[in-house]
Design a protein around this motif. Structure first.
Motif, PDB file in Angstrom:
ATOM      1  N   THR A 277     -31.849   9.241 -31.243  1.00  0.00           N
ATOM      2  CA  THR A 277     -30.881   8.629 -30.443  1.00  0.00           C
ATOM      3  C   THR A 277     -31.273   8.832 -28.860  1.00  0.00           C
ATOM      4  O   THR A 277     -31.423   7.998 -28.163  1.00  0.00           O
ATOM      5  CB  THR A 277     -29.445   9.270 -30.511  1.00  0.00           C
ATOM      6  OG1 THR A 277     -29.079   8.674 -31.671  1.00  0.00           O
ATOM      7  CG2 THR A 277     -28.616   9.012 -29.293  1.00  0.00           C
TER       8      THR A 277
ATOM      9  N   VAL B  22     -24.109  11.976 -26.819  1.00  0.00           N
ATOM     10  CA  VAL B  22     -23.983  10.687 -26.056  1.00  0.00           C
ATOM     11  C   VAL B  22     -23.338  10.811 -24.980  1.00  0.00           C
ATOM     12  O   VAL B  22     -23.788  10.239 -23.836  1.00  0.00           O
ATOM     13  CB  VAL B  22     -23.144   9.863 -26.977  1.00  0.00           C
ATOM     14  CG1 VAL B  22     -22.426   8.580 -26.320  1.00  0.00           C
ATOM     15  CG2 VAL B  22     -23.721   9.400 -28.399  1.00  0.00           C
TER      16      VAL B  22
ATOM     17  N   ARG C 248     -25.059   9.340 -21.637  1.00  0.00           N
ATOM     18  CA  ARG C 248     -24.228   8.568 -20.607  1.00  0.00           C
ATOM     19  C   ARG C 248     -24.303   9.221 -19.183  1.00  0.00           C
ATOM     20  O   ARG C 248     -24.424   8.418 -18.175  1.00  0.00           O
ATOM     21  CB  ARG C 248     -22.959   8.501 -21.360  1.00  0.00           C
ATOM     22  CG  ARG C 248     -22.572   7.509 -22.135  1.00  0.00           C
ATOM     23  CD  ARG C 248     -21.138   7.440 -22.735  1.00  0.00           C
ATOM     24  NE  ARG C 248     -21.046   6.417 -23.910  1.00  0.00           N
ATOM     25  CZ  ARG C 248     -19.811   6.274 -24.275  1.00  0.00           C
ATOM     26  NH1 ARG C 248     -18.861   7.201 -24.273  1.00  0.00           N
ATOM     27  NH2 ARG C 248     -19.587   5.256 -25.153  1.00  0.00           N
TER      28      ARG C 248
ATOM     29  N   ILE D  83     -24.373   3.400 -23.850  1.00  0.00           N
ATOM     30  CA  ILE D  83     -24.121   3.464 -25.541  1.00  0.00           C
ATOM     31  C   ILE D  83     -22.695   2.957 -25.915  1.00  0.00           C
ATOM     32  O   ILE D  83     -21.922   3.660 -25.110  1.00  0.00           O
ATOM     33  CB  ILE D  83     -24.608   4.854 -25.754  1.00  0.00           C
ATOM     34  CG1 ILE D  83     -25.960   5.310 -25.314  1.00  0.00           C
ATOM     35  CG2 ILE D  83     -24.306   5.142 -27.450  1.00  0.00           C
ATOM     36  CD1 ILE D  83     -26.201   6.949 -25.909  1.00  0.00           C
TER      37      ILE D  83
ATOM     38  N   TYR E 154     -20.013   3.027 -28.863  1.00  0.00           N
ATOM     39  CA  TYR E 154     -19.588   3.400 -30.191  1.00  0.00           C
ATOM     40  C   TYR E 154     -19.334   1.932 -31.305  1.00  0.00           C
ATOM     41  O   TYR E 154     -18.527   1.106 -30.416  1.00  0.00           O
ATOM     42  CB  TYR E 154     -18.499   4.438 -30.436  1.00  0.00           C
ATOM     43  CG  TYR E 154     -18.828   5.692 -30.003  1.00  0.00           C
ATOM     44  CD1 TYR E 154     -19.923   6.585 -30.487  1.00  0.00           C
ATOM     45  CD2 TYR E 154     -18.355   6.224 -28.834  1.00  0.00           C
ATOM     46  CE1 TYR E 154     -20.506   7.679 -30.103  1.00  0.00           C
ATOM     47  CE2 TYR E 154     -18.746   7.370 -28.302  1.00  0.00           C
ATOM     48  CZ  TYR E 154     -19.659   8.165 -29.077  1.00  0.00           C
ATOM     49  OH  TYR E 154     -20.159   9.551 -28.433  1.00  0.00           O
TER      50      TYR E 154
ATOM     51  N   HIS F 291     -23.673   3.983 -33.331  1.00  0.00           N
ATOM     52  CA  HIS F 291     -23.438   3.767 -32.089  1.00  0.00           C
ATOM     53  C   HIS F 291     -24.743   2.924 -31.591  1.00  0.00           C
ATOM     54  O   HIS F 291     -25.804   2.986 -32.119  1.00  0.00           O
ATOM     55  CB  HIS F 291     -23.475   4.880 -31.193  1.00  0.00           C
ATOM     56  CG  HIS F 291     -24.513   6.020 -31.473  1.00  0.00           C
ATOM     57  ND1 HIS F 291     -24.429   6.707 -32.673  1.00  0.00           N
ATOM     58  CD2 HIS F 291     -25.925   6.256 -31.041  1.00  0.00           C
ATOM     59  CE1 HIS F 291     -25.725   7.524 -32.810  1.00  0.00           C
ATOM     60  NE2 HIS F 291     -26.385   7.032 -31.881  1.00  0.00           N
TER      61      HIS F 291
ATOM     62  N   ILE G 114     -27.417   1.706 -28.827  1.00  0.00           N
ATOM     63  CA  ILE G 114     -27.937   1.962 -27.520  1.00  0.00           C
ATOM     64  C   ILE G 114     -28.195   0.752 -26.640  1.00  0.00           C
ATOM     65  O   ILE G 114     -28.990  -0.021 -27.099  1.00  0.00           O
ATOM     66  CB  ILE G 114     -29.199   2.840 -27.778  1.00  0.00           C
ATOM     67  CG1 ILE G 114     -28.928   4.231 -28.528  1.00  0.00           C
ATOM     68  CG2 ILE G 114     -30.003   3.380 -26.466  1.00  0.00           C
ATOM     69  CD1 ILE G 114     -30.077   4.874 -29.241  1.00  0.00           C
TER      70      ILE G 114
END
Length: 412
Positions: free
Chosen positions: A78, A105, A109, A115, A117, A126, A128
């Protein structure tokens, strides 16, 4: 349903076991090498499914990254894909979609990554969507949920235009795993400033340098062999585990000190570590904050050797491959023990109960560590392990290696 019957060990043994490579070290080295442009040379990478999944997803160019059930892979990729500005839909198994990702996340951010969900806030899948400008060079993140969030941010930090300062909030768990990440980063030429008095990690903008790096054998996998020796009924039983280092980066090397109290002496050799039997202590206490993955292994030994125990630092087990606290509470009863919560989310006790006469049939809850932690109980009594194939997640050769000391029958 697949199962494997492990027959009670009746003979002494002196064996050498070629352990699996470290999944934890492999996955970190893969991310760092990818951030080097794949120019380094990694030796002895783990055969574990989690690591093979990481290798596959780093090579693939599609817009969907399905990590299956690999939590480390989900968290590390991620951040990696975010830092690279790649658009990726991160997804996984139904259980993976129940494992929280929100803390990571939120931090990404803050840095400036977009990002979204796709189902439930705070959980995969999620999307990206991009990273065009670094909005902040500082993030705050809880230290008591998962060290993998912290390691994930650390590894991308030197590649960010402004670097990154990470403020760890509250208690910090699994510090050895964070230290492993920092040491690996430094092996690849990046300097990390760690102020543990203030729980602040700072990384200036820098470039990784590709190197040749050899992965150590896996101390988590070693722990099951410590159980085998601890539960062996012959005093001369011994096992040499190959490929381990005395000054390891891995937090689960704590098994050396833990098992010294539960009946196993460790002697380091040129090739690894030799395990021999010694007298155990009559009671046991341990804080698993820095080595939570050892809890299942140790719990089985405590129950089988009839040693009452007190555990702290196991809260993170509830968000692993399964709720490992619940799984232990259910399955230990089949061996004659209980895991009892005596202080909510803090202190637990192993209490000894009447030993059931029937052969225990252990459920594994799609969790590799449940299978491997309970298997050594067969040193003292016949045991059936359901869905034994779950071990491919971290130690695919486990049953083949275990056949060196335990007779097995597979029921497909």
């Amino acid at each position: 349903m697949d199962s494997i019957l492990l027959k009670k060990n009746r003979e002494s043994f002196q064996k050498k076991i070629p352990l699996a490579s470290s999944k934890s070290e492999s996955n970190r080295a893969l991310i760092i090498n990818a951030l080097c442009g794949f120019k380094g040379e990694l030796e002895n990478l783990a055969s574990a499914r989690d690591t093979q999944t990481m290798i596959r997803l780093l090579k693939e160019t599609g817009e969907v990254a399905d990590v299956l059930d690999a939590g480390t892979t989900m968290r590390f990729l991620t951040s990696y894909f975010a830092a690279k500005g790649q658009q990726k839909l991160m997804t996984g198994t139904p259980r993976m979609q129940e494992r929280p990702i929100g803390i990571l996340v939120d931090a990404l951010r803050t840095i400036g990554v977009e990002i979204d969900y796709q189902k439930n806030d705070g959980y995969p899948p999620h999307l990206i969507k991009g990273f065009t400008e670094q909005k902040s060079s500082e993030v705050s993140i809880r230290g008591d949920v998962s060290s993998q969030y912290i390691s994930s941010l650390l590894m991308i930090a030197p590649t960010l235009p402004k670097g990154l300062k990470i403020n760890l909030v509250g208690e910090v768990g699994s510090i050895p795993y964070i230290t492993m990440t920092i040491n690996l980063m430094e092996s690849f030429g990046v300097k990390v400033e760690a102020d543990w008095s203030k729980n602040i990690l700072s990384v200036a903008p820098q470039s990784y340098s590709p190197i040749k790096y050899k992965i150590e054998s896996d101390w988590s996998g070693a722990s099951y062999w410590y159980s085998v020796v601890a539960l062996a009924e012959h005093a001369d039983a011994e096992i040499e585990l190959l490929g381990l280092k005395e000054n390891s980066l891995q937090g689960d090397s704590a098994i050396v000190e833990i098992m010294s109290q539960l009946g196993v002496k460790s002697t380091f050799t040129e090739n690894g570590v030799l395990l021999t039997k010694i007298e155990p202590k009559s009671s046991f206490e341990w804080d698993f904050t820095n080595c939570p993955d050892l809890t299942q292994t140790v719990a089985v030994v405590n129950v089988m050797k009839r040693i009452s125990a007190t555990y702290t630092g196991i809260e993170s087990l509830k968000i692993k491959e399964t709720d490992r606290v619940f799984a232990l509470q259910t399955e230990l009863q089949k061996l004659g023990g209980e895991l009892v919560e005596v202080e909510k989310d803090h202190k637990y006790e192993i209490r000894l109960t009447e030993i059931p006469s029937e052969t225990p049939v252990i459920e594994t809850y799609e969790d590799h560590r449940m299978a491997m932690a309970f298997a050594p109980a067969a040193m003292m009594r016949e045991v059936i392990i359901e869905e034994p194939g779950v071990v491919v997640k971290s130690y695919p050769e486990f049953w083949e290696h275990l056949a060196e000391v335990l007779e097995q029958e597979t029921n497909a």
